[in-house]
Scaffold this active site. Sequence first.
Site, short mmCIF file in Angstrom:
data_model
loop_
_atom_site.label_atom_id
_atom_site.label_comp_id
_atom_site.label_asym_id
_atom_site.label_seq_id
_atom_site.Cartn_x
_atom_site.Cartn_y
_atom_site.Cartn_z
N SER A 64 -2.19 -9.89 -7.72
CA SER A 64 -1.83 -8.61 -8.34
C SER A 64 -0.81 -8.79 -9.47
O SER A 64 -0.07 -9.78 -9.52
CB SER A 64 -1.25 -7.67 -7.28
OG SER A 64 -2.17 -7.51 -6.22
N1 SAM Z 1 -1.79 -10.05 -1.97
C1 SAM Z 1 -2.58 -10.92 -2.80
C2 SAM Z 1 -1.76 -11.90 -3.59
O1 SAM Z 1 -0.53 -11.85 -3.53
O2 SAM Z 1 -2.38 -12.73 -4.26
C3 SAM Z 1 -3.54 -10.18 -3.69
C4 SAM Z 1 -4.65 -9.65 -2.93
S1 SAM Z 1 -6.15 -9.27 -3.72
C5 SAM Z 1 -5.71 -7.97 -4.81
C6 SAM Z 1 -6.93 -8.49 -2.33
C7 SAM Z 1 -7.35 -9.44 -1.25
O3 SAM Z 1 -7.80 -8.68 -0.12
C8 SAM Z 1 -8.51 -10.34 -1.64
O4 SAM Z 1 -8.15 -11.68 -1.49
C9 SAM Z 1 -9.62 -9.94 -0.67
O5 SAM Z 1 -10.46 -11.01 -0.29
C10 SAM Z 1 -8.83 -9.42 0.50
N2 SAM Z 1 -9.55 -8.53 1.43
C11 SAM Z 1 -10.42 -7.54 1.16
N3 SAM Z 1 -10.84 -6.96 2.31
C12 SAM Z 1 -10.20 -7.61 3.34
C13 SAM Z 1 -10.21 -7.48 4.74
N4 SAM Z 1 -10.94 -6.57 5.38
N5 SAM Z 1 -9.42 -8.32 5.46
C14 SAM Z 1 -8.66 -9.27 4.86
N6 SAM Z 1 -8.63 -9.44 3.52
C15 SAM Z 1 -9.39 -8.62 2.76
#
Ligand code: SAM
Length: 216
Positions: A64
């Site tokens: 992000s």
């Molecule tokens: N917090 C992260 C960072 O600091 O890099 C950024 C996260 S990214 C915007 C969103 C993440 O949520 C992705 O890696 C995606 O694979 C994950 N995601 C989506 N649905 C999910 C779920 N049901 N359980 C776990 N992770 C999930």
Amino acid sequence: MKDEIKFAQLRERMVATQIASRGIDKRVLEIMARVLRHRFVLPEYLDSAYEDHPLPIGEGQTISQPYMVALMTECLGLKGDEKVLEIGTGSGYQAAILAEISKEVYTIERFESLAERAKKVLSDLGYKNVKVIVGDGSRGLEEKAPFDRIMVTAGAPILPKSLVDQLAEGGKMVIPVGGSFSQALLLVEKEKGKVKTTSVCGCVFVPLIGEYGWKR
Ligand code: SAM
């Protein structure tokens, strides 16, 4: 060594121009100035690590924007003794920020490849209070609940009941909720069994995919 000095300068500039100027509190600024964001990005994006936007991290996902990381962290009002759940480990950067101002962090990622990379970077940087778990974070983490704070870093179609149930009394959760292309960042607070929801701002996150999220 020369690179570390260059990154320290870029980090300082990021905090001053992108975060402090937008009114984030001092404690969060100090942490954003400490955590080595460049270690969490892919090598091809190293030179862009401290720029004011998200970056690709593989699997179609993103790390992000620094300001959004700071804003979501500030929303949680952490004091240092909390048990925190993060959904969407991604690069592990947000988990590192949370680990700096809470007691313990559980972070769940649905892609094993991302979870493994995040685990390695967090361990290389010496974070011992973060546990990375592979799975469907939309279900929460029942065996470790309740959580004092929950942060969801992917956009949900509705507020997942599973996560509200796993939020402790007096707890706070921050979560993007809305359509698959844009959402409202919601602050959810549980007081005396009642749930209060406040909209913080508009935002754009990749979708939360899972049982209590988007079906795909
Ligand atoms: N917090 C992260 C960072 O600091 O890099 C950024 C996260 S990214 C915007 C969103 C993440 O949520 C992705 O890696 C995606 O694979 C994950 N995601 C989506 N649905 C999910 C779920 N049901 N359980 C776990 N992770 C999930």
